[in-house]
Design a protein around this motif. Structure first.
Motif, mmCIF file in Angstrom:
data_model
loop_
_atom_site.group_PDB
_atom_site.id
_atom_site.type_symbol
_atom_site.label_atom_id
_atom_site.label_comp_id
_atom_site.label_asym_id
_atom_site.label_seq_id
_atom_site.Cartn_x
_atom_site.Cartn_y
_atom_site.Cartn_z
ATOM 1 N N ALA A 8 0.824 -1.218 0.000
ATOM 2 C CA ALA A 8 0.000 0.000 0.000
ATOM 3 C C ALA A 8 0.852 1.259 0.000
ATOM 4 N N ALA A 9 1.966 1.220 -0.700
ATOM 5 C CA ALA A 9 2.837 2.384 -0.864
ATOM 6 C C ALA A 9 3.016 2.598 -2.362
ATOM 7 N N GLY A 10 2.401 3.654 -2.884
ATOM 8 C CA GLY A 10 2.368 3.869 -4.318
ATOM 9 C C GLY A 10 1.302 3.052 -5.004
ATOM 10 N N GLU A 11 0.461 2.384 -4.226
ATOM 11 C CA GLU A 11 -0.668 1.611 -4.739
ATOM 12 C C GLU A 11 -1.690 1.452 -3.623
ATOM 13 N N VAL A 12 -2.842 0.930 -3.967
ATOM 14 C CA VAL A 12 -3.933 0.871 -2.998
ATOM 15 C C VAL A 12 -3.932 -0.415 -2.191
ATOM 16 N N THR A 13 -3.537 -1.531 -2.769
ATOM 17 C CA THR A 13 -3.701 -2.812 -2.086
ATOM 18 C C THR A 13 -2.408 -3.254 -1.390
ATOM 19 N N GLY A 14 -2.524 -4.357 -0.631
ATOM 20 C CA GLY A 14 -1.358 -4.932 0.028
ATOM 21 C C GLY A 14 -0.926 -4.242 1.307
ATOM 22 N N SER A 15 -1.857 -3.629 2.032
ATOM 23 C CA SER A 15 -1.502 -2.881 3.246
ATOM 24 C C SER A 15 -0.754 -3.757 4.245
ATOM 25 N N CYS A 16 0.436 -3.318 4.601
ATOM 26 C CA CYS A 16 1.256 -4.058 5.556
ATOM 27 C C CYS A 16 2.405 -3.153 5.988
ATOM 28 N N THR A 17 2.335 -2.635 7.200
ATOM 29 C CA THR A 17 3.354 -1.711 7.700
ATOM 30 C C THR A 17 4.016 -2.317 8.924
ATOM 31 N N GLN A 18 5.337 -2.386 8.896
ATOM 32 C CA GLN A 18 6.093 -2.952 10.011
ATOM 33 C C GLN A 18 6.661 -1.838 10.870
ATOM 34 N N VAL A 19 6.471 -1.965 12.166
ATOM 35 C CA VAL A 19 6.999 -1.014 13.135
ATOM 36 C C VAL A 19 7.940 -1.765 14.061
ATOM 37 N N THR A 20 9.159 -1.255 14.185
ATOM 38 C CA THR A 20 10.155 -1.881 15.057
ATOM 39 C C THR A 20 10.687 -0.839 16.027
ATOM 40 N N SER A 21 10.484 -1.080 17.322
ATOM 41 C CA SER A 21 11.015 -0.196 18.359
ATOM 42 C C SER A 21 12.047 -0.961 19.174
ATOM 43 N N GLU A 22 12.527 -0.350 20.245
ATOM 44 C CA GLU A 22 13.512 -1.026 21.086
ATOM 45 C C GLU A 22 12.920 -2.238 21.794
ATOM 46 N N THR A 23 11.590 -2.254 21.966
ATOM 47 C CA THR A 23 10.972 -3.312 22.756
ATOM 48 C C THR A 23 9.985 -4.184 21.988
ATOM 49 N N ALA A 24 9.643 -3.774 20.770
ATOM 50 C CA ALA A 24 8.589 -4.518 20.057
ATOM 51 C C ALA A 24 8.817 -4.485 18.552
ATOM 52 N N ASN A 25 8.257 -5.499 17.879
ATOM 53 C CA ASN A 25 8.329 -5.628 16.428
ATOM 54 C C ASN A 25 6.974 -6.156 15.974
ATOM 55 N N PHE A 26 6.229 -5.357 15.199
ATOM 56 C CA PHE A 26 4.853 -5.759 14.883
ATOM 57 C C PHE A 26 4.407 -5.194 13.546
ATOM 58 N N GLY A 31 -2.092 -7.329 4.353
ATOM 59 C CA GLY A 31 -3.046 -7.438 3.262
ATOM 60 C C GLY A 31 -2.489 -8.056 1.995
ATOM 61 N N MET A 32 -3.413 -8.498 1.182
ATOM 62 C CA MET A 32 -3.083 -9.121 -0.101
ATOM 63 C C MET A 32 -3.021 -8.060 -1.194
ATOM 64 N N PHE A 33 -2.084 -8.219 -2.124
ATOM 65 C CA PHE A 33 -2.057 -7.383 -3.325
ATOM 66 C C PHE A 33 -3.146 -7.872 -4.273
ATOM 67 N N GLN A 34 -3.851 -6.940 -4.895
ATOM 68 C CA GLN A 34 -4.940 -7.285 -5.800
ATOM 69 C C GLN A 34 -4.824 -6.468 -7.081
ATOM 70 N N GLY A 35 -5.267 -7.065 -8.191
ATOM 71 C CA GLY A 35 -5.314 -6.352 -9.457
ATOM 72 C C GLY A 35 -4.071 -6.557 -10.307
ATOM 73 N N GLY A 36 -4.279 -7.002 -11.544
ATOM 74 C CA GLY A 36 -3.169 -7.161 -12.473
ATOM 75 C C GLY A 36 -2.508 -8.526 -12.365
ATOM 76 N N ARG A 37 -1.845 -8.916 -13.433
ATOM 77 C CA ARG A 37 -1.210 -10.228 -13.475
ATOM 78 C C ARG A 37 -0.030 -10.333 -12.518
ATOM 79 N N GLU A 38 0.547 -9.174 -12.155
ATOM 80 C CA GLU A 38 1.708 -9.205 -11.273
ATOM 81 C C GLU A 38 1.333 -9.409 -9.813
ATOM 82 N N ALA A 39 0.027 -9.321 -9.477
ATOM 83 C CA ALA A 39 -0.388 -9.412 -8.080
ATOM 84 C C ALA A 39 0.006 -10.749 -7.456
#
Length: 468
Positions: A8-26, A31-39
């Protein structure tokens, strides 16, 4: 603290953001990428980081572009909890199993077609995950009510707020502590359009150090609901009564189907449409409607009033939920007067493809597009004016009227997005624009700088690491 946008960066689908701090990683969403043969290739190569090191996932809502790779995440070794609202858990349980079922059926169809055409099997797309694997990840879901504060990991506090997008959808507030400093991150998820039928409006957030906001419609304004209603009335009247055709509505099973049922019933109640029968040809949409009715505390007052009216006048709008495949096939024999809502909303899978195959060649019919169509999808090709499309490997001429109804979007338009950002008491230190096609996100970033005077506004880039 590090942020990486895996989708979901430069496109609408596939939302998935990773956050890493000193105490946690989440993760926020998976989300799934959708649309087009490359999905498919993108989904296969997604989650290439060490998912076993993740502490938890927080889910904004149940749509497949936000939750669709959760089974694959578990397949690759993630064993932690997945936090979401109770309504989101009810919906995602249905959506993930349906997604897996569709993938399995598509693979079977490819195999049969290859055998039929060549007498031997060739390379084919295996399902990203099976129904069994989709069912397995459901045991990792953990319900959290709106407004409830919880601590999913050391140094992390979280709270979910109503985003008004679909049933159970959430804005995510996160407080992350490192050493003696606590920073607040806010993920908008997908924001709903205010004053929309069925759901309550998005909640306001007042403070954040960093904001991550969607921009699906960040470069345009939606039509007013009154104009949208006029268009629906004209499309129904001209198709059903003047030309004697069918109205086919590709509809997302969760959210859009329930919203369309509300609008149609309300137009009948006000006398703008004659009493009619609506076929909901999607087992998932039927289940999602039942789930919606179980969570009536999340519905707005207008919807509750309409439900009371519908119970008192069951003959006005007869909603028939199509259960089995044989009943769905019989609908293709109906040549006139049918209103059919069917999934998928972008026309790329499910029963809608059969209804399009039988109705697209007929000039007396209308295909009513009521939701966002991602680049590369069949729905997008229809919106862009394609006169010939392929369905089940066969060419299908497009002679039916293709009408786009923009005022029912489940996503906030530019004005609503700016208004929501304007609810913050102070400008965040950083603002990231995500979940939008590249040009749209860039245009929206410019508008945020111009209208709100915020300086640190950035468009998210895929797999780039950002330090906070």
């Amino acid at each position: 603290m590090k942020i990486v946008f895996h989708g979901a960066a430069g496109e609408v689908t596939g939302s998935c953001t990773q956050v890493t701090s000193e105490t946690a990683n989440f993760l926020v969403d998976c989300g799934m990428f959708q649309g087009g043969r490359e999905a498919y290739a993108k989904n296969v190569s997604a989650l290439s980081f060490d998912v076993r090191a993740l502490d938890f996932v927080v889910l904004t809502h149940a749509h497949i572009d936000h939750a669709g790779l959760l089974p694959r995440l578990a397949m690759l070794g993630f064993r932690g909890p997945i936090y979401a609202t109770p309504a989101t858990i009810d919906l995602v349980s249905v959506l993930l199993q349906d997604s897996a079922h569709i993938q399995e059926k598509e693979s079977e169809w490819q195999l049969r077609r290859q055998h039929r055409n060549s007498g031997k099997a060739r390379a084919m797309q295996a399902p990203l995950y099976t129904v069994t694997q989709a069912q397995a990840v459901l045991g990792q879901l953990r319900a959290v009510d709106y407004g409830e504060s919880f601590e999913p990991a050391a140094g992390v506090r979280c709270r979910l707020r109503n985003s008004g997008h679909i049933l159970g959808s959430a804005i995510v507030e996160l407080w992350l502590s490192e050493k003696d400093t606590t920073r607040k991150l806010v993920f908008s998820g997908d924001l709903g359009q205010p004053q929309r039928p069925v759901l309550c409006d998005p909640e306001w957030i007042e403070e954040a150090d960093a904001v991550f906001i969607e921009s699906t419609y960040g470069n345009r304004l939606h039509r007013p609901l009154t104009e949208t209603e006029d268009e629906i009335v004209e499309a129904f009247t001209s198709t059903l009564h003047e030309r004697g055709g069918n109205v086919i509505i590709p509809s997302f099973a969760v959210g859009r189907t329930q919203e369309m049922l509300f609008v149609i019933a309300d137009l009948v109640r006000r006398g703008r449409l004659s009493p009619l029968t609506v076929y909901v040809d999607s087992p998932m949409a039927s289940t999602a409607t039942q789930i919606t009715l179980r969570h009536q505390t999340l519905l707005d007052a207008e919807t509750l009033d309409l439900l009371d009216w519908q119970r008192a006048h069951p003959e006005a709008v007869r909603v028939q939920f199509v259960a089995d495949a044989e009943e769905s096939i019989r609908l293709n024999e109906v040549r006139s007067g049918a209103v059919i809502l069917s999934a998928s909303g972008m026309c790329d899978a499910g029963r809608i493809k059969h209804h399009l195959q039988h109705n697209l060649p007929r000039p007396e019919c209308t295909v009513l597009i009521t939701g966002f169509q991602a680049v590369g999808t069949l729905g997008r090709r229809l919106v862009d004016g394609a006169r010939l499309v392929r369905l089940f490997g066969e060419p299908t001429p497009v002679r039916a009227a293709i009408r786009t109804i923009g005022g029912l979007s489940a996503h906030a338009d530019q004005a609503a997005l700016l208004a929501w950002l304007g609810g913050f008491a102070h400008a965040p230190q950083r603002t990231f624009i995500m979940h939008g096609e590249a040009a749209t996100s860039a245009a929206f970033a410019d508008r945020v700088r111009e209208r709100l005077g915020w300086a640190q506004v950035e468009v998210a880039h895929p797999e780039q690491s950002y330090e906070l």
